[in-house]
Motif scaffolding. Structure first.
Motif, mmCIF file in Angstrom:
data_model
loop_
_atom_site.group_PDB
_atom_site.id
_atom_site.type_symbol
_atom_site.label_atom_id
_atom_site.label_comp_id
_atom_site.label_asym_id
_atom_site.label_seq_id
_atom_site.Cartn_x
_atom_site.Cartn_y
_atom_site.Cartn_z
ATOM 1 N N LEU A 102 0.772 -1.270 -0.361
ATOM 2 C CA LEU A 102 0.097 0.133 0.135
ATOM 3 C C LEU A 102 0.212 0.917 -0.075
ATOM 4 C CD1 LEU A 102 -2.613 -1.133 2.562
ATOM 5 C CD2 LEU A 102 -3.119 -1.548 0.269
ATOM 6 N N VAL A 103 0.742 2.222 -1.344
ATOM 7 C CA VAL A 103 1.606 3.554 -1.264
ATOM 8 C C VAL A 103 0.303 4.759 -0.937
ATOM 9 C CG1 VAL A 103 3.216 5.195 -1.606
ATOM 10 C CG2 VAL A 103 3.046 2.561 -2.052
ATOM 11 N N GLU A 104 0.365 5.740 -0.218
ATOM 12 C CA GLU A 104 -0.592 6.864 0.526
ATOM 13 C C GLU A 104 0.165 7.799 -0.315
ATOM 14 O OE1 GLU A 104 -0.726 4.997 4.119
ATOM 15 O OE2 GLU A 104 0.516 5.662 3.229
ATOM 16 N N SER A 105 -0.691 8.836 -0.742
ATOM 17 C CA SER A 105 -0.818 9.867 -1.512
ATOM 18 C C SER A 105 -1.703 10.929 -1.269
ATOM 19 C CB SER A 105 0.141 10.068 -2.928
ATOM 20 O OG SER A 105 -0.651 9.537 -3.874
ATOM 21 N N GLY A 106 -0.872 12.306 -1.292
ATOM 22 C CA GLY A 106 -1.970 13.319 -0.859
ATOM 23 C C GLY A 106 -2.056 14.099 -0.043
ATOM 24 N N GLY A 107 -1.133 13.897 0.384
ATOM 25 C CA GLY A 107 -1.330 14.941 2.183
ATOM 26 C C GLY A 107 -0.228 16.044 1.721
ATOM 27 N N GLY A 108 -0.545 17.018 3.489
ATOM 28 C CA GLY A 108 0.315 18.255 2.542
ATOM 29 C C GLY A 108 -0.598 19.595 4.215
ATOM 30 N N LEU A 109 0.059 20.603 3.415
ATOM 31 C CA LEU A 109 -0.554 21.653 4.102
ATOM 32 C C LEU A 109 -1.942 22.163 3.889
ATOM 33 C CD1 LEU A 109 0.590 23.417 6.825
ATOM 34 C CD2 LEU A 109 1.809 24.173 5.026
ATOM 35 N N VAL A 110 -2.108 22.330 4.683
ATOM 36 C CA VAL A 110 -3.838 23.376 4.218
ATOM 37 C C VAL A 110 -4.493 24.178 5.159
ATOM 38 C CG1 VAL A 110 -5.016 20.895 4.849
ATOM 39 C CG2 VAL A 110 -5.967 22.585 3.544
ATOM 40 N N GLN A 111 -4.941 24.763 5.140
ATOM 41 C CA GLN A 111 -5.616 25.381 6.043
ATOM 42 C C GLN A 111 -6.648 25.294 6.892
ATOM 43 O OE1 GLN A 111 -5.668 29.923 4.568
ATOM 44 N NE2 GLN A 111 -4.646 30.406 5.130
ATOM 45 N N ALA A 112 -7.279 26.085 7.746
ATOM 46 C CA ALA A 112 -8.401 25.024 8.825
ATOM 47 C C ALA A 112 -9.366 25.430 8.119
ATOM 48 C CB ALA A 112 -8.398 25.876 10.359
ATOM 49 N N GLY A 113 -10.650 24.497 7.861
ATOM 50 C CA GLY A 113 -11.661 24.845 6.591
ATOM 51 C C GLY A 113 -11.808 24.474 5.532
ATOM 52 N N GLY A 114 -10.307 23.754 4.961
ATOM 53 C CA GLY A 114 -9.688 23.400 3.249
ATOM 54 C C GLY A 114 -10.163 21.799 3.689
ATOM 55 N N SER A 115 -9.881 21.035 2.054
ATOM 56 C CA SER A 115 -9.911 20.351 2.080
ATOM 57 C C SER A 115 -8.678 19.515 1.080
ATOM 58 C CB SER A 115 -11.078 20.153 1.214
ATOM 59 O OG SER A 115 -12.587 20.806 1.054
ATOM 60 N N LEU A 116 -8.830 17.622 1.842
ATOM 61 C CA LEU A 116 -8.114 16.999 0.728
ATOM 62 C C LEU A 116 -8.233 16.222 0.144
ATOM 63 C CD1 LEU A 116 -4.747 17.700 3.197
ATOM 64 C CD2 LEU A 116 -4.628 18.333 1.075
ATOM 65 N N ARG A 117 -7.368 15.177 -0.875
ATOM 66 C CA ARG A 117 -7.839 13.939 -0.983
ATOM 67 C C ARG A 117 -6.614 12.915 -0.698
ATOM 68 N NH1 ARG A 117 -10.830 10.913 -6.196
ATOM 69 N NH2 ARG A 117 -8.332 11.477 -7.217
ATOM 70 N N LEU A 118 -6.966 12.413 -0.035
ATOM 71 C CA LEU A 118 -5.310 11.494 0.173
ATOM 72 C C LEU A 118 -6.350 9.514 -0.559
ATOM 73 C CD1 LEU A 118 -5.450 10.785 3.896
ATOM 74 C CD2 LEU A 118 -3.968 12.584 2.066
ATOM 75 N N SER A 119 -4.820 9.616 -1.308
ATOM 76 C CA SER A 119 -5.318 8.388 -2.106
ATOM 77 C C SER A 119 -4.270 7.519 -1.618
ATOM 78 C CB SER A 119 -4.929 8.467 -3.844
ATOM 79 O OG SER A 119 -5.599 8.933 -4.354
ATOM 80 N N CYS A 120 -4.701 6.070 -1.519
ATOM 81 C CA CYS A 120 -3.963 4.355 -1.162
ATOM 82 C C CYS A 120 -4.029 3.686 -2.349
ATOM 83 C CB CYS A 120 -4.573 4.228 -0.852
ATOM 84 S SG CYS A 120 -3.888 2.779 0.727
ATOM 85 N N ALA A 121 -2.854 3.543 -3.083
ATOM 86 C CA ALA A 121 -2.706 2.246 -3.974
ATOM 87 C C ALA A 121 -2.567 1.498 -3.847
ATOM 88 C CB ALA A 121 -1.796 3.173 -4.913
ATOM 89 N N ALA A 122 -3.315 0.265 -4.444
ATOM 90 C CA ALA A 122 -2.890 -1.050 -3.335
ATOM 91 C C ALA A 122 -2.496 -1.648 -4.572
ATOM 92 C CB ALA A 122 -3.605 -1.804 -3.367
ATOM 93 N N SER A 123 -0.793 -2.784 -4.928
ATOM 94 C CA SER A 123 -0.408 -3.437 -5.697
ATOM 95 C C SER A 123 -1.367 -4.778 -5.881
ATOM 96 C CB SER A 123 1.208 -3.785 -5.347
ATOM 97 O OG SER A 123 1.373 -5.046 -4.138
ATOM 98 N N GLY A 124 -1.670 -5.958 -6.440
ATOM 99 C CA GLY A 124 -1.407 -6.964 -6.345
ATOM 100 C C GLY A 124 -2.915 -6.935 -6.795
ATOM 101 N N ARG A 125 -3.260 -8.138 -7.201
ATOM 102 C CA ARG A 125 -4.625 -8.331 -7.752
ATOM 103 C C ARG A 125 -5.991 -9.214 -6.911
ATOM 104 N NH1 ARG A 125 -3.572 -12.110 -13.253
ATOM 105 N NH2 ARG A 125 -1.961 -13.576 -10.834
ATOM 106 N N THR A 126 -5.875 -8.550 -5.679
ATOM 107 C CA THR A 126 -6.589 -9.443 -4.577
ATOM 108 C C THR A 126 -6.560 -7.971 -3.491
ATOM 109 O OG1 THR A 126 -4.586 -10.155 -3.288
ATOM 110 C CG2 THR A 126 -5.406 -11.045 -4.449
ATOM 111 N N PHE A 127 -6.862 -7.076 -4.048
ATOM 112 C CA PHE A 127 -6.906 -5.393 -3.375
ATOM 113 C C PHE A 127 -8.878 -5.342 -2.819
ATOM 114 C CE2 PHE A 127 -7.162 -1.351 -1.819
ATOM 115 C CZ PHE A 127 -8.528 -0.483 -2.454
ATOM 116 N N SER A 128 -9.536 -5.999 -3.870
ATOM 117 C CA SER A 128 -11.496 -6.179 -3.951
ATOM 118 C C SER A 128 -11.323 -6.694 -3.155
ATOM 119 C CB SER A 128 -11.962 -5.900 -5.446
ATOM 120 O OG SER A 128 -11.453 -7.709 -5.681
ATOM 121 N N SER A 129 -10.597 -8.231 -2.124
ATOM 122 C CA SER A 129 -10.484 -9.024 -1.234
ATOM 123 C C SER A 129 -10.964 -8.605 0.513
ATOM 124 C CB SER A 129 -9.869 -10.356 -1.919
ATOM 125 O OG SER A 129 -9.983 -11.067 -2.884
#
Length: 122
Positions: free
Chosen positions: A4-31
């Motif tokens: 699993l590899v996360e991305s999308g973090g950072g610095l944001v002001q209060a009230g703001g928004s962010l979207r984090l992603s987590c990319a999974a390797s392998g073909r069993t993620f849906s399991s």
């Protein structure tokens, strides 16, 4: 085995928004049930949100309910955490994790990402 590899973090002001992603390797993620956790300095890792294999059911900590949305795209092997109305107390390292025995307890998850830092300034 799933990596699993996360991305999308950072610095944001209060009230703001962010979207984090987590990319999974392998073909069993849906399991796997997947979750997001966070850990602030000097504090224990805490549950943020979790999602069932198909994405039909989601679960949230009371502190983020209504502000955060967990989702997944099994075709892309990716988990997401959409965060809005961010507060300084949301500052932490955010981790994605998979395959739990108890989705609320971090000690029961099998797979972990390396984490991504989210900092919310006031």
């Amino acid at each position: 085995q799933v990596q699993l590899v996360e991305s999308g973090g950072g610095l944001v002001q209060a009230g703001g928004s962010l979207r984090l992603s987590c990319a999974a390797s392998g073909r069993t993620f849906s399991s796997y049930v997947m979750g997001w956790f966070r850990q602030a300095p000097g504090k224990e890792r805490e549950f943020v949100a979790a999602i069932t294999r198909s994405g039909t059911n989601t679960f949230y900590a009371s502190s983020v309910k209504g502000r955060f949305t967990i989702s997944r795209d099994n075709a892309k092997n990716t988990l997401y955490l959409e965060m809005s109305s961010l507060r300084p107390e949301d500052t932490a390292v955010y981790y994605c994790a998979g395959d739990p025995r108890d989705l609320y307890r971090y000690t029961t998850y099998t797979y972990w990402g390396q984490g991504t830092q989210v900092t919310v300034s006031s």
